[in-house]
Design a protein around this motif. Structure first.
Motif, short mmCIF file in Angstrom:
data_model
loop_
_atom_site.label_atom_id
_atom_site.label_comp_id
_atom_site.label_asym_id
_atom_site.label_seq_id
_atom_site.Cartn_x
_atom_site.Cartn_y
_atom_site.Cartn_z
N ARG A 99 -118.16 -40.15 52.41
CA ARG A 99 -116.78 -40.60 52.20
C ARG A 99 -116.72 -42.11 52.41
NH1 ARG A 99 -116.71 -38.36 57.26
NH2 ARG A 99 -116.33 -36.30 56.40
N LEU A 100 -115.63 -42.71 51.91
CA LEU A 100 -115.48 -44.15 52.12
C LEU A 100 -114.01 -44.52 52.16
CD1 LEU A 100 -114.50 -45.65 49.27
CD2 LEU A 100 -116.89 -45.39 48.67
N PHE A 101 -113.76 -45.68 52.74
CA PHE A 101 -112.44 -46.30 52.73
C PHE A 101 -112.62 -47.79 52.49
CE2 PHE A 101 -109.13 -48.76 54.91
CZ PHE A 101 -108.02 -48.30 54.21
N ALA A 102 -111.80 -48.35 51.63
CA ALA A 102 -111.93 -49.77 51.29
C ALA A 102 -110.60 -50.48 51.39
CB ALA A 102 -112.49 -49.93 49.88
N SER A 103 -110.66 -51.75 51.75
CA SER A 103 -109.50 -52.64 51.73
C SER A 103 -109.94 -53.93 51.08
CB SER A 103 -109.00 -52.91 53.16
OG SER A 103 -107.95 -53.86 53.15
N GLY A 104 -109.16 -54.39 50.09
CA GLY A 104 -109.56 -55.62 49.40
C GLY A 104 -108.38 -56.27 48.72
N GLY A 105 -108.59 -57.49 48.24
CA GLY A 105 -107.51 -58.20 47.58
C GLY A 105 -108.02 -59.37 46.78
N GLN A 106 -107.11 -59.99 46.07
CA GLN A 106 -107.37 -61.23 45.33
C GLN A 106 -106.50 -62.29 45.96
OE1 GLN A 106 -106.22 -61.23 41.20
NE2 GLN A 106 -107.54 -62.95 40.67
N ASN A 107 -107.06 -62.98 46.95
CA ASN A 107 -106.29 -63.91 47.75
C ASN A 107 -106.42 -65.36 47.32
OD1 ASN A 107 -106.96 -61.45 49.57
ND2 ASN A 107 -105.26 -62.45 50.62
N HIS A 108 -107.45 -65.68 46.55
CA HIS A 108 -107.71 -67.10 46.32
C HIS A 108 -108.26 -67.40 44.92
CE1 HIS A 108 -108.69 -71.24 47.32
NE2 HIS A 108 -109.94 -71.04 46.92
N ASP A 133 -105.43 -61.93 27.78
CA ASP A 133 -105.26 -60.64 28.48
C ASP A 133 -104.46 -60.77 29.77
OD1 ASP A 133 -106.61 -59.23 26.56
OD2 ASP A 133 -108.55 -59.38 27.55
N GLY A 134 -104.06 -61.98 30.13
CA GLY A 134 -103.27 -62.18 31.34
C GLY A 134 -104.03 -62.93 32.42
N ILE A 135 -103.58 -62.75 33.65
CA ILE A 135 -104.22 -63.39 34.81
C ILE A 135 -105.35 -62.49 35.31
CG2 ILE A 135 -103.83 -64.17 37.19
CD1 ILE A 135 -100.92 -64.72 36.37
N PRO A 136 -106.50 -63.06 35.67
CA PRO A 136 -107.60 -62.23 36.17
C PRO A 136 -107.14 -61.29 37.30
CG PRO A 136 -108.37 -64.45 35.81
CD PRO A 136 -106.87 -64.48 35.59
N ASP A 137 -107.73 -60.08 37.32
CA ASP A 137 -107.31 -59.06 38.29
C ASP A 137 -108.44 -58.61 39.21
OD1 ASP A 137 -108.82 -57.71 36.44
OD2 ASP A 137 -107.33 -56.16 36.01
N ILE A 138 -109.50 -59.41 39.32
CA ILE A 138 -110.67 -59.02 40.10
C ILE A 138 -110.49 -59.37 41.59
CG2 ILE A 138 -112.42 -58.98 38.30
CD1 ILE A 138 -112.91 -61.94 38.82
N LEU A 139 -110.95 -58.48 42.45
CA LEU A 139 -110.93 -58.74 43.89
C LEU A 139 -111.83 -59.93 44.22
CD1 LEU A 139 -111.39 -55.08 45.27
CD2 LEU A 139 -109.23 -56.33 44.90
N ASP A 140 -111.43 -60.73 45.21
CA ASP A 140 -112.32 -61.79 45.67
C ASP A 140 -112.73 -61.60 47.14
OD1 ASP A 140 -110.10 -62.69 47.12
OD2 ASP A 140 -109.69 -64.37 45.76
N ASN A 141 -112.24 -60.55 47.79
CA ASN A 141 -112.71 -60.21 49.13
C ASN A 141 -112.41 -58.75 49.41
OD1 ASN A 141 -110.21 -60.20 51.36
ND2 ASN A 141 -109.76 -61.37 49.50
N ALA A 142 -113.25 -58.14 50.21
CA ALA A 142 -113.06 -56.72 50.51
C ALA A 142 -113.93 -56.31 51.69
CB ALA A 142 -113.42 -55.85 49.29
N MET A 143 -113.53 -55.21 52.31
CA MET A 143 -114.36 -54.49 53.28
C MET A 143 -114.39 -53.02 52.87
SD MET A 143 -113.40 -56.15 56.98
CE MET A 143 -113.76 -57.86 57.34
N VAL A 144 -115.57 -52.43 52.97
CA VAL A 144 -115.74 -51.03 52.63
C VAL A 144 -116.49 -50.35 53.77
CG1 VAL A 144 -116.55 -49.36 50.92
CG2 VAL A 144 -115.94 -51.69 50.19
N VAL A 145 -115.93 -49.28 54.31
CA VAL A 145 -116.58 -48.48 55.35
C VAL A 145 -117.03 -47.17 54.74
CG1 VAL A 145 -116.31 -47.33 57.58
CG2 VAL A 145 -115.18 -49.52 57.17
N LEU A 146 -118.29 -46.83 54.93
CA LEU A 146 -118.85 -45.61 54.37
C LEU A 146 -119.41 -44.73 55.49
CD1 LEU A 146 -119.97 -48.29 52.53
CD2 LEU A 146 -120.31 -46.40 50.92
N ASP A 147 -119.08 -43.45 55.45
CA ASP A 147 -119.66 -42.48 56.37
C ASP A 147 -120.86 -41.81 55.72
OD1 ASP A 147 -117.81 -42.91 58.40
OD2 ASP A 147 -116.43 -41.37 57.65
N PHE A 148 -121.94 -41.67 56.49
CA PHE A 148 -123.14 -40.99 56.05
C PHE A 148 -123.34 -39.72 56.87
CE2 PHE A 148 -123.84 -45.04 54.11
CZ PHE A 148 -124.72 -44.82 53.06
#
Length: 377
Positions: free
Chosen positions: A203-212, A221-236
């Motif tokens: 399983r995983l949980f992620a938090s991210g955004g396009q802050n800068h 096509d508009g303004i770019p929509d790609i994340l520029d920072n994130a954290m992802v936690v994964l359980d093994f």
């Protein structure tokens, strides 16, 4: 068929910035030769032909696949092209393939490629260069040996780097083309996690955004929509876990990647510098050297090992020499001397994890990777 000593001829499908890195590294292998290139962008084609003066331009993907002198194909086209190109090769003329990551950009394509792979008669290698960076290769070796850490319990990967580079038509500014930053930039790391932990995450949980980054850019096509920072936690399985920390506006960092594995006996850290060409040597002097740091619990105290990389390999690309070592291994596969080390299945698992992380970052949901649409098969 064993073809020891024979020069193998390659066809290049797409040959922009990353394809040209492949050409520079193939040029260091006398038995790997680019003979045909399909690249629709005129400036990129000219640059590629300058790097491979013995190669010819071809006018279509079909012409490249049908070329009788081509023994293997290297796919370095934009992300969103990979799935259809793999399927076209399978339908027209199966050949050994080295396909750049990510293997595809959406779950529907994952399903199509999984089905195709069951029937494909030739080797497919997914290009996960990070496995072959000398400091990371040594990290993997020591973690698997378990002598310094014991069984890996916690794993963290930090990449603090520069923003997305400019590509042809700036195709990499939109999730629909890349699969999202956590696919485009991070499937390497999810692949490393599976390899280091020797298991699939559950399983995983992620938090991210396009802050800068790219927020002031505008396209049809508009303004770019790609994340520029994130954290992802994964359980093994077994109560083990991993963390990815990505920041794409931290190019002032001394080291671009920092990987840490901790087990009951101690920890191992790996520090990898970014591309040499981006290091401001005129003001900071020589670029940093990659390091491996082993810190046992008893007796306590870190031991640091510098792992320099051949300057010729550093000059041939942006991936700490890994593209060369990857091509060296792929050449052995094409010659019939070795087996694929990074399968299409490995590449697709990394894509699914990245897509799941993108979904989690958008929705705030914890994603189950054992069943449902995000299941890792």
């Amino acid at each position: 068929m064993n073809q020891t000593g024979k020069t193998m001829n390659y066809g290049m499908l797409g040959c922009g910035m990353m394809g040209q890195e492949h050409l520079r590294n193939m040029a260091l292998l006398p038995q790997a030769k680019a003979v045909a290139i399909y690249e629709p962008d005129a400036s990129m084609l000219a640059a590629a032909l300058a790097l491979a003066p013995g190669a010819r331009a071809v006018g279509s993907m079909a012409a490249l696949i049908d070329a009788g002198d081509v023994d293997a194909l290297v796919i370095t086209s934009p992300n969103f092209c990979h799935a259809d190109q793999l399927l076209a090769i399978a339908a027209r003329r199966p050949l050994p393939i080295l396909v750049e990551k990510p293997a595809c950009t959406d779950l529907a394509s994952v399903a199509r490629l999984r089905e195709m792979a069951l029937q494909y008669s030739q080797p497919i290698w997914t290009a996960m260069e990070y496995r072959y960076m000398p400091p990371i290769a040594e990290l993997i070796k020591q973690v698997h040996a378990q002598s310094a850490t014991g069984s890996a319990v916690m794993l963290s990967i930090r990449e603090h780097r520069y923003p997305f580079l400019e590509k042809v038509g700036d195709w990499n500014r939109f999730n629909k083309n890349t699969g999202g930053t956590l696919v485009e930039k991070c499937c390497h790391f999810f692949d490393l996690m599976r390899l280091l932990m020797q298991a699939d995450p559950i399983r995983l949980f992620a938090s991210g955004g396009q802050n800068h980054n790219h927020v002031h850019e505008s396209y049809p096509d508009g303004i770019p929509d790609i994340l520029d920072n994130a954290m992802v936690v994964l359980d093994f399985p077994g109560g083990r876990r991993a963390l990815l920390e990505l920041c794409m506006f931290a190019q002032g960092s001394r080291y671009q990647e920092e990987i840490c594995v901790v087990g009951p006996l101690g920890k191992i850290e790996c520090k990898v510098p970014g591309p040499t060409r981006f290091w401001p040597a005129d003001t900071l002097g020589e670029p940093p050297v990659a390091q491996l740091i082993v810190s046992p619990r008893n007796p306590a105290g870190p031991h640091t090992l510098d792992i320099p990389v051949d300057p010729h390999l550093l000059a041939a690309g942006d991936h700490n020499g890994s593209t060369f070592y990857q091509h060296q291994k792929f050449l052995s596969v094409v010659q019939g001397l070795a087996a694929v080390e990074v399968s299409l299945s490995d590449g697709l698992s990394a894509v699914v994890i990245g897509l799941a992380a993108e979904h989690s970052a958008k929705t705030g949901e914890v994603v189950d990777l054992t069943q449902g649409p995000w299941a890792l098969l």
